[in-house]
Write an enzyme that holds these catalytic residues in place. Sequence first.
Site, PDB file in Angstrom:
ATOM      1  CG  MET A  73      18.370 -18.658  36.125  1.00  0.00           C
ATOM      2  SD  MET A  73      19.735 -19.113  35.065  1.00  0.00           S
ATOM      3  CE  MET A  73      20.095 -17.553  34.291  1.00  0.00           C
ATOM      4  CG  HIS A 129      14.868  -7.657  37.565  1.00  0.00           C
ATOM      5  ND1 HIS A 129      13.673  -7.801  36.910  1.00  0.00           N
ATOM      6  CD2 HIS A 129      15.745  -8.460  36.900  1.00  0.00           C
ATOM      7  CE1 HIS A 129      13.805  -8.614  35.888  1.00  0.00           C
ATOM      8  NE2 HIS A 129      15.061  -9.046  35.863  1.00  0.00           N
ATOM      9  CG  HIS A 148      12.874 -11.865  38.408  1.00  0.00           C
ATOM     10  ND1 HIS A 148      14.016 -11.103  38.413  1.00  0.00           N
ATOM     11  CD2 HIS A 148      13.123 -12.903  37.573  1.00  0.00           C
ATOM     12  CE1 HIS A 148      14.930 -11.668  37.623  1.00  0.00           C
ATOM     13  NE2 HIS A 148      14.414 -12.761  37.092  1.00  0.00           N
ATOM     14  N   GLY A 197       8.204 -14.832  31.713  1.00  0.00           N
ATOM     15  CA  GLY A 197       8.214 -13.493  31.144  1.00  0.00           C
ATOM     16  C   GLY A 197       8.352 -13.506  29.630  1.00  0.00           C
ATOM     17  CG  ASP A 248      13.945 -14.616  28.875  1.00  0.00           C
ATOM     18  OD1 ASP A 248      15.115 -14.559  28.520  1.00  0.00           O
ATOM     19  OD2 ASP A 248      13.514 -14.068  29.921  1.00  0.00           O
ATOM     20  CD  GLN A 265      13.184 -19.057  29.429  1.00  0.00           C
ATOM     21  OE1 GLN A 265      14.388 -19.239  29.503  1.00  0.00           O
ATOM     22  NE2 GLN A 265      12.527 -18.342  30.326  1.00  0.00           N
ATOM     23  CB  VAL A 316       8.750  -5.409  34.028  1.00  0.00           C
ATOM     24  CG1 VAL A 316       8.908  -4.183  34.913  1.00  0.00           C
ATOM     25  CG2 VAL A 316       7.480  -6.177  34.387  1.00  0.00           C
ATOM     26  CB  SER A 373      19.663 -10.948  36.571  1.00  0.00           C
ATOM     27  OG  SER A 373      18.383 -11.338  37.027  1.00  0.00           O
ATOM     28  NE  ARG A 374      23.513 -13.365  31.228  1.00  0.00           N
ATOM     29  CZ  ARG A 374      22.712 -14.423  31.084  1.00  0.00           C
ATOM     30  NH1 ARG A 374      21.455 -14.260  30.724  1.00  0.00           N
ATOM     31  NH2 ARG A 374      23.171 -15.642  31.300  1.00  0.00           N
TER      32      ARG A 374
HETATM   33  P1  AMP Z   1      15.709 -15.282  34.816  1.00  0.00           P
HETATM   34  O1  AMP Z   1      15.905 -15.184  36.282  1.00  0.00           O
HETATM   35  O2  AMP Z   1      16.376 -14.190  34.044  1.00  0.00           O
HETATM   36  O3  AMP Z   1      15.955 -16.651  34.280  1.00  0.00           O
HETATM   37  O4  AMP Z   1      14.160 -15.004  34.565  1.00  0.00           O
HETATM   38  C1  AMP Z   1      13.170 -15.707  35.268  1.00  0.00           C
HETATM   39  C2  AMP Z   1      11.832 -15.367  34.690  1.00  0.00           C
HETATM   40  O5  AMP Z   1      11.602 -13.965  34.809  1.00  0.00           O
HETATM   41  C3  AMP Z   1      11.733 -15.698  33.194  1.00  0.00           C
HETATM   42  O6  AMP Z   1      10.444 -16.213  32.932  1.00  0.00           O
HETATM   43  C4  AMP Z   1      11.934 -14.360  32.555  1.00  0.00           C
HETATM   44  O7  AMP Z   1      11.325 -14.250  31.277  1.00  0.00           O
HETATM   45  C5  AMP Z   1      11.264 -13.445  33.555  1.00  0.00           C
HETATM   46  N1  AMP Z   1      11.755 -12.080  33.396  1.00  0.00           N
HETATM   47  C6  AMP Z   1      13.024 -11.652  33.495  1.00  0.00           C
HETATM   48  N2  AMP Z   1      13.108 -10.338  33.237  1.00  0.00           N
HETATM   49  C7  AMP Z   1      11.852  -9.917  32.953  1.00  0.00           C
HETATM   50  C8  AMP Z   1      11.268  -8.659  32.597  1.00  0.00           C
HETATM   51  N3  AMP Z   1      11.996  -7.567  32.463  1.00  0.00           N
HETATM   52  N4  AMP Z   1       9.949  -8.624  32.393  1.00  0.00           N
HETATM   53  C9  AMP Z   1       9.183  -9.741  32.513  1.00  0.00           C
HETATM   54  N5  AMP Z   1       9.672 -10.941  32.846  1.00  0.00           N
HETATM   55  C10 AMP Z   1      10.982 -11.036  33.060  1.00  0.00           C
END
Ligand code: AMP
Length: 266
Positions: free
Chosen positions: A31, A35, A38, A148, A151, A154, A177, A187-188
Amino acid sequence: MIPVVRTKKALAVLVDGWRRKGLSVGFVPTMGALHPGHAALVRRAARENDKTIVSVFVNPLQFGPNEDYGRYPRALPADRKLVAAAGASAVYAPSVEEMYPKGFRTHVEVEGLSDLYCGRYRPGHFRGVATVVLKLFNQVQADRAYFGEKDWQQVRILETMIRDLDVGVVLVRVPIVREKDGLAMSSRNAYLSPAERRAAPALRRALEAGRKEARRPHSRLETVAAAVRHALAGTGLKLQYAAPLDGRLLAAAYLGKTRLIDNIRL
Ligand code: AMP
């Protein structure tokens, strides 16, 4: 700089060209507001595939009416640089109209698992996730897709969807990570005030307290959740739930208006 494609059609032209040359394709759905968490997904995808597509799409379908869709951070130019440096070949950033044209009315529901844990507090969230991810899979036509473990629920839901609907993509799980102080990158986290940011690593520590309780001989679901709740007392974090799911301890908590999630291996 790597290209940003905005339409399904442009994406198909790009990926068809690769496939005709026999190149393998990795896919990382996001989304945006990217960071190093990702970046780890993108690096892994780039290592295991000839070409890697990163999608950046803030999916309105997975946000509840009182959630943060409107204020979710958006940073496409920085995202493009970050994923290029991590080895991506292109960014796919469709508009909401491109994804959900007028008359859109089909959804994917992974029954049962979607209603538990985070799903219990975010009705419709996982239906929105499963729907957009299946659409993205169909649009990108990748060999492998990277998600990741942050989640965890998910991942479990999408693995179930892939199996149940015979989706021809291999899901690859990537470990969480974290920041140096243990906070799972998200991101939040950008929403957190400096004081909240200092308090936030308590969630990971509380999960570790829960794990310690879970390893005691007579622990039960309730005593594990109580141990997590107890560990959060006085930190400013308000536990929403803590529960085990196939070998992991999952938790969600509010810090002010920000909802944080995390999980650890049991
Ligand atoms: P998002 O943009 O938050 O929807 O996340 C996109 C993808 O990045 C999802 O598969 C998340 O699980 C993964 N992701 C987000 N934060 C992390 C993290 N800290 N470590 C590993 N994967 C992550």
